[in-house]
Write a protein that holds these residues in place. Structure first.
Motif: not given
Lengths: 223, 222
Positions: A141-144, A157-162, B19-21
């Motif tokens: 999900l975050s990689g996408f 989004f601010a936290g994707t990389g984090t 997901a919230a993160g």
């Protein structure tokens, strides 16, 4: 006539495992899923570290190339996952999932450090599996979104990389523990054989996964 | 809650948290960064620097051959060694660095030359309205309007955190434009072209905003 003189072999002998000392723990589907995920994980970890750690990024400065490899390995992982889910033994995987998400009374006692009989997966293995699946989905999900955000800025989004980074650190922790238990720790390393050949020693299984062996015997007896 | 829902609840809980993160995690790494000693965070970037490159190799600085060329709308094209730049009026500042991909580094100490001093030294013509900063890392470049380049916290830096700028950070000279996302702060600068219009840089050609104001560009709004 010969058949009258020689009594037929009892049914149970024919259906019982050929070698009484071994018991099947993982089917081809489960092993394929495990090793596919493991190889993809190592390839993604290696390329990801080059992208993430300043020292390695400096040493191997072909970022676009490494990034491309990282992305295509991720795509290959997703495709392989879908293929295994389509052609594999789905019934067995559903059974695995049911076992993994069931943390029963014995598991809870085991987690508190008490002696309690365990099923085919012990409580620690269940938690490892739950975390691994959750992390894999969150990595995807975050990689996408890391990929999409670069192309459409409304998806930055601010936290994707984090999240992607935090998952990496958490996964390395999980991996170290997993490798220790699978390769080094004396009482658990036999389990590696189950993941390579599919079978484990029945005596070992009886000791560490008593509820599973008992249940398997009941199935065999019923047959 | 029965036995089966415990594992599933934990599983879904982690998924939900992750997901919230995506939207919330930034502040958490700020905390993590402060909690981790500098020696550790320089190896494992908690929210520290990432080294991004676009070319096939990272430029290497050679003090003997390095020149910063200033071309375009100048009396005559000039070129400076690092020592020439260091002989110009020195400016120091502490500013934060924000990458458009979400990571930030706070309180970076920079030392270098203000753009106004450089333009004066180079004899820039009065019709200069934009500066294009060309990197030794082919094909990286980016530009600022004159107005943007003359903001009080913009500089051509040759020092970072008390030492010379290291190779991964753009040795020997990089632009520092703290009010915009990091892709405007060109590393390994070896040519500045003075012109009348700001040219689209490497990332602008890939769809990023030319006016990359923090929190007010590239899909961010504040």
């Amino acid at each position: 006539m010969a058949s009258l003189l020689e009594p037929a072999l009892p049914e149970t002998l024919l259906t019982a495992p050929k070698s009484a000392a071994r018991i099947q723990r993982f089917t081809v589907t489960e092993r394929a899923l495990h090793w596919m995920h493991a190889s993809a994980f190592f390839a993604l970890l290696a390329t990801g570290m080059i992208l993430y750690l300043p020292v390695l990024s400096t040493l191997i400065s072909r970022r676009q190339l490494v990034k491309g490899v990282h992305l295509w390995v991720a795509v290959a992982w997703a495709v392989a996952l879908v293929v295994i889910l389509i052609v594999g033994n789905r019934k067995r995987l559903a059974e695995d999932w049911r076992e993994i998400e069931t943390i029963d009374r014995d598991d809870r006692r085991w987690l508190r450090g008490r002696k309690a009989p365990q099923g085919r997966f012990n409580a620690g293995q269940k938690i490892n599996a739950l975390l691994t699946i959750a992390f894999a989905l969150l990595f995807a999900l975050s990689g996408f979104f890391l990929w999409l955000g670069e192309r459409d800025h409304s998806f930055i989004f601010a936290g994707t990389g984090t999240v992607h980074d935090a998952l990496t650190l958490a996964s390395i922790g999980l991996l170290v523990g997993h490798l220790y238990l699978a390769l080094i720790h004396p009482t658990t390393r036999h389990a590696l054989r189950g993941m390579t050949t599919g079978e484990v020693d029945e005596a070992w299984a009886k000791k560490h996964h008593a509820k599973w062996v008992d249940a398997e015997r009941k199935i065999v007896d019923r047959k | 809650m029965n036995d089966r829902t415990i594992g599933r609840a934990g599983f879904l809980g982690i998924l939900g948290l992750g997901a919230a993160g995506l939207f919330l995690a930034k502040d958490a790494t700020g905390l993590l960064d402060r909690a981790v000693p500098k020696s550790v965070s320089s190896i494992v970037p908690t929210s520290g620097w990432r080294i991004y490159t676009v070319g096939s190799s990272m430029p290497t600085f050679d003090p003997a051959t390095y020149r910063l060329d200033v071309t375009g709308l100048v009396g005559s094209p000039t070129s400076y060694t690092l020592a020439d730049l260091k002989a110009m009026p020195r400016a120091d500042q502490v500013s934060d660095f924000h990458c458009v991909t979400g990571w930030s580094v706070s309180d970076v100490r920079w030392g270098g030359v203000r753009i106004a001093d450089l333009l004066e030294r180079a004899g820039a013509k009065s019709n200069v309205a934009a500066l294009n900063f060309v990197s030794a890392e082919n094909p990286y470049e980016d530009s600022l309007t004159l107005e943007q380049a003359l903001l009080p916290d913009v500089m051509l830096a040759y020092e970072m955190d008390g030492g010379p700028i290291s190779r991964p950070h753009g040795a020997p000279v990089r632009l520092v434009m703290p009010q915009m996302y990091g892709y405007k702060s060109v590393k390994w600068v070896n040519r500045i072209e003075l012109g009348t219009v700001a040219l689209p840089g490497y990332w602008e050609r890939n769809g990023y905003d030319a006016d990359a104001w923090l929190g007010n560009s590239n899909g961010f709004s504040s």
